[in-house]
Structures are given as structure tokens and as C-alpha cells.
Design an enzyme around this catalytic site. Sequence first.
Site, PDB file in Angstrom:
ATOM      1  N   GLU A 253       0.972  -0.884  -0.124  1.00 32.43           N
ATOM      2  CA  GLU A 253      -0.474   0.405  -0.024  1.00 32.43           C
ATOM      3  C   GLU A 253       1.169   1.253  -0.093  1.00 32.43           C
ATOM      4  OE1 GLU A 253      -3.175  -0.209  -0.915  1.00 32.43           O
ATOM      5  OE2 GLU A 253      -2.929  -2.358  -0.019  1.00 32.43           O
ATOM      6  N   GLU A 317      -1.215  -3.156  -9.091  1.00 35.04           N
ATOM      7  CA  GLU A 317      -1.013  -3.712  -8.979  1.00 35.04           C
ATOM      8  C   GLU A 317       0.467  -4.313  -8.981  1.00 35.04           C
ATOM      9  OE1 GLU A 317      -3.012  -3.683  -6.029  1.00 35.04           O
ATOM     10  OE2 GLU A 317      -3.945  -2.361  -7.132  1.00 35.04           O
TER      11      GLU A 317
END
Length: 436
Positions: A253, A317
Amino acid sequence: HRDIIGEGRRCLLSAPSTEGSRKAQHSSGRFCSQAPQITPLRSSSVGHHFPAWKVPIVRSLRTSPSLQAAPVPLFWIIVKPAQKLFAIILGRSIRNWWKALPPNKRELFKESARKNKWKILLGVSGLGIVFVMFYFTHLEETPITGRPRLLVFGKEHFRELSQMEYEMWMEEFKNQMLPETDARYQVVERVVGHLSESNKDVPEVSALKWVIHVVDEPGVNAFVLPNGQVFVYTGLLEAVSDIHQLSFILGHEIAHAVLEHAVKKASLVHFLDFLSLIFLTMIWAICPRDSLAVVGQWIQSKLQEFMFDRPYSRTLEAEADKVGLQFAAKACVDVRASSVFWQQMELAEIMQGQPRIPEWLSTHPSHENRAEHLDRLIPQALKIRESCNCPSLSGPDPRLIFRLNMQHLLESSKDQETPNSTKQDLSKPKLDFAHT
């Protein structure tokens, strides 16, 4: 969860801080910063169950909820719907104007178009060249990875909107925030602090002030706003098996924020939406009826979504997984646990009977592909970890432990088959969770 996280919390909070110079240069050419090292924690035992089976599963982790994933300047938020409406009105007006023309004038226009086809082709080509030049003149180098990226908006706009988005989430979660005295908050704060300290040699990491927010929500989720505000759901703390998995997820993250993925995604969407206005106008001009134009517009939007938007999101991602794994390696985390987390998530979805969504329909890679991608990256991450003078990894490989657990589960499900069963359905194993 209480046993594993509790032990991990005690080990992590009591880890000695040894100031040592890390002068070794890892293979990517960057140096390890001088940071305290985490004492390696005990990996899960063979008989350890996975808490992820007990909690609701969110399809994938994200930097922010899908509607907020790519904040854009307020001007664009207001103008974007107006531009589409203008394209529809313009295309419809062209169609009605063409229908109202007498047949002889239509033939004159067609004949004129045939005579000037090269001029028309030249004009269209010139417009295409302008778009290509705009694209290549707005490319910049991505921090850390060095990959070229399209940047249309200024970063100052995103800093302002990040603050607005932060205030929105604080208002939504105001009654669900854990206090700083809560042990779960302290674990997250310690992990994020250690990751940022271990990677302070990266300018984009040291430039942000990382602020922790732990939300009492059952979903398995965490996200980081572009301004460094970290939000972690308690459901994620229930889903991870140890501190190493939590460190990798938070490193992932943090990588989203450091790599400025929100800016990149918004820039691509802005560029594609501007191009789509031309096709939208053509659709409404060519289709003989409004109903057909609406269908054509829907097909055009879906083609853009599945050919560009979602594949690009999956690329971001994968990039965050790679960089997040590097961040975790420099923090002396057992990076081998990273792929195990996604295997656990995949198994949890099977246990809960959730339908499998094809990867091409998702904005995130499938859990299986994600675990395989991380397995390919782990050898390089282990080299980075070694170059940072981290303590040697002790105990069995978490990936081996997971495979042994899977074997145990399959054997248990076979033992619990009914006498009338002739074939085992591995997609929905019948397990005694208490026994497991």
C-alpha cells in the site's frame, strides 16, 4: 489471531534497535538506509489454522475505494460530464442535419468528400500526430522502477484533493477509529514506522509523513491516500497469519502512494476520455436512432474499460507488489510469506463458496497469479534482504508450511466424505473448522 498477532506484537515492540551502517548495495543499485532491524519472528506451525477463513473477503486490496481510487482536479470532475453531453448533442445534431438535407445536396457532399479524400485523410492524420505528441511530451519516469508514465495533472492538485478525501474518510469512520492506546493500532504504527525508516533512502518515502488510522471494520482491506494517510481495517489484522504478511501488505500500500499510482491512473483516464469524445460524437452522428446510439455508446465504454482501464489497473497492482516486496525486504521481513497471504485469500474464497471472477474482468490480478508473480520475485527480494545485513531467516519456509496445511486439509476433507460419496469436489471441501 490473538495468539499469533499477540506474539508478533510482543516480539516486534520489544525488537532491539541496533544502529548499524548498511553500506552494501543491492542489485537494483540503491543502498540500504541505516535503520533498526526486526528480529525474525517465528513462522506459523504446520497445524496453524488461517484466520482468513473466519472473516468476510474483499476481492482485493486497493489504495482507496474504487470510486475514490484516482482523484482528479475539481475542474475536471465538473467539466467531464458536460463534455460527454456536448459530444452527444453535437453528434445528434449532425445526424439530424444530415437527415434534413435534400437528396441532391447529400450527393454533392459525398462527391466533395471523394474529391478531397486526401485532404481529409491528412487532417485526420495531423490530429492523430497531435495526440501522439501530447502523449510523449507528458511522459515522466516513475520513481524507483524508472518505467515511463503519463502525467497530465499537476501533483499540487492531488495534494489538495487528497486532503479533501482524507477529511471525507475521517467523517465516515469517525465512530470506528481505534485509539492510539489500542494494541492493534500500535502494531500497525510500529510496522509502518519500521518500513518507512528502513526505506528512508528513497526520497519519495522520506518526503511523506505517514499517519496511521485503524478502522474497526470486518472487511479485509487497507489503503493509503496520496498524502500518506494510512487506513487499515481490523479485518485485515484478522486475515494475516503473522507480522511478516502484514508488513508486506502495508509495504504494497505504501508503494501505491510512493509510485503515485493515483496520479498515473487519473492521467490515463483523462487522456482516454478525451479521445473517446471523438468516437462518442461519431457514434451519435452515424447511428440512425437514439436507441442504437445508446447501445453503441455502452459498447464503446465497455471496450475502453476492459481493453485499457482494467488491464492498466492490474499493471499498477503488479508494480506495487514488486516495489512493496522490495520495501519489506529492506525492512528485514520474511518476504517468503508474501505469496502465502494471497494463497490463503484464494483458499478463503473457496471455503466461503465465493464465485471466481475471471482476471480480465477484474481491476486486480487473481490471487493465484498474484502468488505466482510474488514467488518469481522472492529470490531477488531475498538478495536485497541479505545485502541489508538482515538476520538470517530461521525456521521452515512459510510456503512449505502452507502446502503441508493444504495437504492436511485435503486429507481431512477426504476423511469426512459421506459413505455415498464416490468423488470429492475439491472446489468446495467439506471441512470441520473446529477440528482443523
